[in-house]
Write an enzyme that holds these catalytic residues in place. Structure first.
Site, mmCIF file in Angstrom:
data_model
loop_
_atom_site.group_PDB
_atom_site.id
_atom_site.type_symbol
_atom_site.label_atom_id
_atom_site.label_comp_id
_atom_site.label_asym_id
_atom_site.label_seq_id
_atom_site.Cartn_x
_atom_site.Cartn_y
_atom_site.Cartn_z
ATOM 1 N N GLY A 11 0.782 -1.227 0.000
ATOM 2 C CA GLY A 11 0.000 0.000 0.000
ATOM 3 C C GLY A 11 0.814 1.277 0.000
ATOM 4 O O GLY A 11 0.408 2.265 0.617
ATOM 5 N N SER A 12 1.951 1.312 -0.709
ATOM 6 C CA SER A 12 2.753 2.534 -0.704
ATOM 7 C C SER A 12 2.053 3.675 -1.437
ATOM 8 O O SER A 12 2.120 4.827 -1.009
ATOM 9 C CB SER A 12 4.141 2.270 -1.309
ATOM 10 O OG SER A 12 4.072 2.008 -2.694
ATOM 11 N N ARG A 60 -12.815 -15.455 -12.431
ATOM 12 C CA ARG A 60 -12.591 -14.012 -12.307
ATOM 13 C C ARG A 60 -13.911 -13.244 -12.250
ATOM 14 O O ARG A 60 -14.056 -12.270 -11.510
ATOM 15 C CB ARG A 60 -11.749 -13.532 -13.492
ATOM 16 C CG ARG A 60 -11.212 -12.115 -13.335
ATOM 17 C CD ARG A 60 -10.373 -11.720 -14.551
ATOM 18 N NE ARG A 60 -9.317 -12.681 -14.829
ATOM 19 C CZ ARG A 60 -8.141 -12.675 -14.225
ATOM 20 N NH1 ARG A 60 -7.879 -11.758 -13.307
ATOM 21 N NH2 ARG A 60 -7.231 -13.575 -14.531
ATOM 22 N N MET A 85 -3.359 -5.904 -8.137
ATOM 23 C CA MET A 85 -2.765 -6.798 -9.126
ATOM 24 C C MET A 85 -3.770 -7.824 -9.636
ATOM 25 O O MET A 85 -3.597 -9.040 -9.492
ATOM 26 C CB MET A 85 -1.534 -7.492 -8.535
ATOM 27 C CG MET A 85 -0.471 -6.532 -8.037
ATOM 28 S SD MET A 85 0.148 -5.441 -9.330
ATOM 29 C CE MET A 85 1.035 -6.611 -10.352
ATOM 30 N N ARG A 86 -4.822 -7.308 -10.242
ATOM 31 C CA ARG A 86 -5.832 -8.172 -10.840
ATOM 32 C C ARG A 86 -6.192 -7.634 -12.214
ATOM 33 O O ARG A 86 -6.349 -6.426 -12.401
ATOM 34 C CB ARG A 86 -7.110 -8.201 -9.988
ATOM 35 C CG ARG A 86 -6.947 -8.814 -8.620
ATOM 36 C CD ARG A 86 -6.865 -10.317 -8.696
ATOM 37 N NE ARG A 86 -8.086 -10.903 -9.237
ATOM 38 C CZ ARG A 86 -8.194 -12.186 -9.582
ATOM 39 N NH1 ARG A 86 -7.155 -12.998 -9.463
ATOM 40 N NH2 ARG A 86 -9.330 -12.653 -10.050
ATOM 41 N N LEU A 88 -8.988 -6.980 -14.665
ATOM 42 C CA LEU A 88 -10.406 -6.754 -14.408
ATOM 43 C C LEU A 88 -11.265 -7.243 -15.567
ATOM 44 O O LEU A 88 -10.883 -7.137 -16.736
ATOM 45 C CB LEU A 88 -10.657 -5.262 -14.192
ATOM 46 C CG LEU A 88 -9.839 -4.602 -13.082
ATOM 47 C CD1 LEU A 88 -10.039 -3.097 -13.108
ATOM 48 C CD2 LEU A 88 -10.225 -5.176 -11.723
ATOM 49 N N ASN A 102 -6.078 4.183 -12.497
ATOM 50 C CA ASN A 102 -4.988 3.245 -12.240
ATOM 51 C C ASN A 102 -3.652 3.943 -12.448
ATOM 52 O O ASN A 102 -3.550 4.931 -13.182
ATOM 53 C CB ASN A 102 -5.094 2.055 -13.206
ATOM 54 C CG ASN A 102 -4.033 1.002 -12.948
ATOM 55 O OD1 ASN A 102 -3.822 0.585 -11.811
ATOM 56 N ND2 ASN A 102 -3.357 0.563 -13.998
ATOM 57 N N HIS A 104 0.367 2.920 -13.606
ATOM 58 C CA HIS A 104 1.150 1.838 -14.223
ATOM 59 C C HIS A 104 2.609 2.264 -14.288
ATOM 60 O O HIS A 104 2.914 3.410 -14.636
ATOM 61 C CB HIS A 104 0.621 1.553 -15.629
ATOM 62 C CG HIS A 104 1.336 0.422 -16.304
ATOM 63 N ND1 HIS A 104 1.130 -0.898 -15.951
ATOM 64 C CD2 HIS A 104 2.270 0.411 -17.288
ATOM 65 C CE1 HIS A 104 1.903 -1.668 -16.697
ATOM 66 N NE2 HIS A 104 2.602 -0.900 -17.512
ATOM 67 N N GLU A 169 5.756 7.745 -8.781
ATOM 68 C CA GLU A 169 4.354 7.343 -8.623
ATOM 69 C C GLU A 169 3.726 8.065 -7.437
ATOM 70 O O GLU A 169 2.590 8.552 -7.505
ATOM 71 C CB GLU A 169 4.252 5.831 -8.416
ATOM 72 C CG GLU A 169 4.591 4.997 -9.638
ATOM 73 C CD GLU A 169 4.422 3.509 -9.365
ATOM 74 O OE1 GLU A 169 3.564 3.155 -8.529
ATOM 75 O OE2 GLU A 169 5.148 2.703 -9.981
#
Length: 208
Positions: A11-12, A60, A85-86, A88, A102, A104, A169
């Site tokens: 969770g950074s 999924r 990390m899924r 969708l 999101n 990336h 980020e």
């Protein structure tokens, strides 16, 4: 506005968003892993946090349905993927269309998917970075909100380059969320994000 933040690990980026003191309520932090360290970070700040293990579902689509139900309990204006990390399902993405964000670790459209830093080094690029974008059904695609460019050093490894990209980020993700909350992001007819406000005071590309 109300935010729901989805994580899968420490969770950074979640912490960077929480530390930014945004004019919004983080209504919940959810994860596909019950042991995600970021859940405790949220609980320590009094934020409802819940882990829903994707391994407990047949596929999924079933998992995404269950996650959508959890998210919708909090009626978010924006769903923030912060190291979630899924991949969708289209149904999930369409359900939150225009309010799903999101980050990336590459300068999209270059290097979608995994192992971005190693791939950049293998190609010998001189500039790498990260991208905040609105999510569409195409993986690591969608209107770009803001990017940060990071110079690649001759002695970089994937780990050292990744560490500097992560710092970037933490700088641009809270900014992108703030712009959304302040209703400054507008998607034009050609699918590009425009930033409303004083053009001289804000920028959408950062160099570190």
């Amino acid at each position: 506005m109300k935010l729901v933040i989805l994580i899968s690990g420490r969770g950074s980026n979640l912490q960077a968003i929480l530390d930014a003191d945004l004019p919004a309520e983080v209504a919940a932090v959810l994860s596909n892993r019950e042991d995600a360290k970021g859940l405790q970070l949220a609980r320590d700040r009094g934020i409802p946090a819940h882990g829903l293990a994707h391994t407990g579902f047949a596929n999924r689509a079933e998992f995404d349905q269950a996650m959508m139900q959890l998210i919708d309990r909090h009626t978010p204006d924006l769903v923030v993927l912060a190291g979630y990390m899924r991949i969708l399902t289209d149904e999930f993405v369409q359900h939150y269309a225009g309010r799903l964000m999101n980050i990336h670790p590459s300068l999209l459209p270059s290097y979608p998917g995994l192992h971005t830093h190693a791939r950049a080094l293998a190609d010998g690029v001189k500039i790498h970075g990260c991208t905040v974008h609105l999510v569409t059904p195409t993986l690591d695609h969608g209107p770009v909100i803001v990017q940060a460019a990071v110079a690649v050093r001759s002695d970089d490894s994937a780990e050292t380059l990744g560490a500097r990209v992560l710092v970037a980020e933490h700088q641009i993700y809270p900014l992108a969320v703030r712009w959304f909350v302040e209703r400054r992001l507008v998607v034009s007819n050609d699918g590009k994000v425009n930033l409303l406000g004083d053009k001289g005071s804000e920028q959408s590309v950062f160099y570190t």
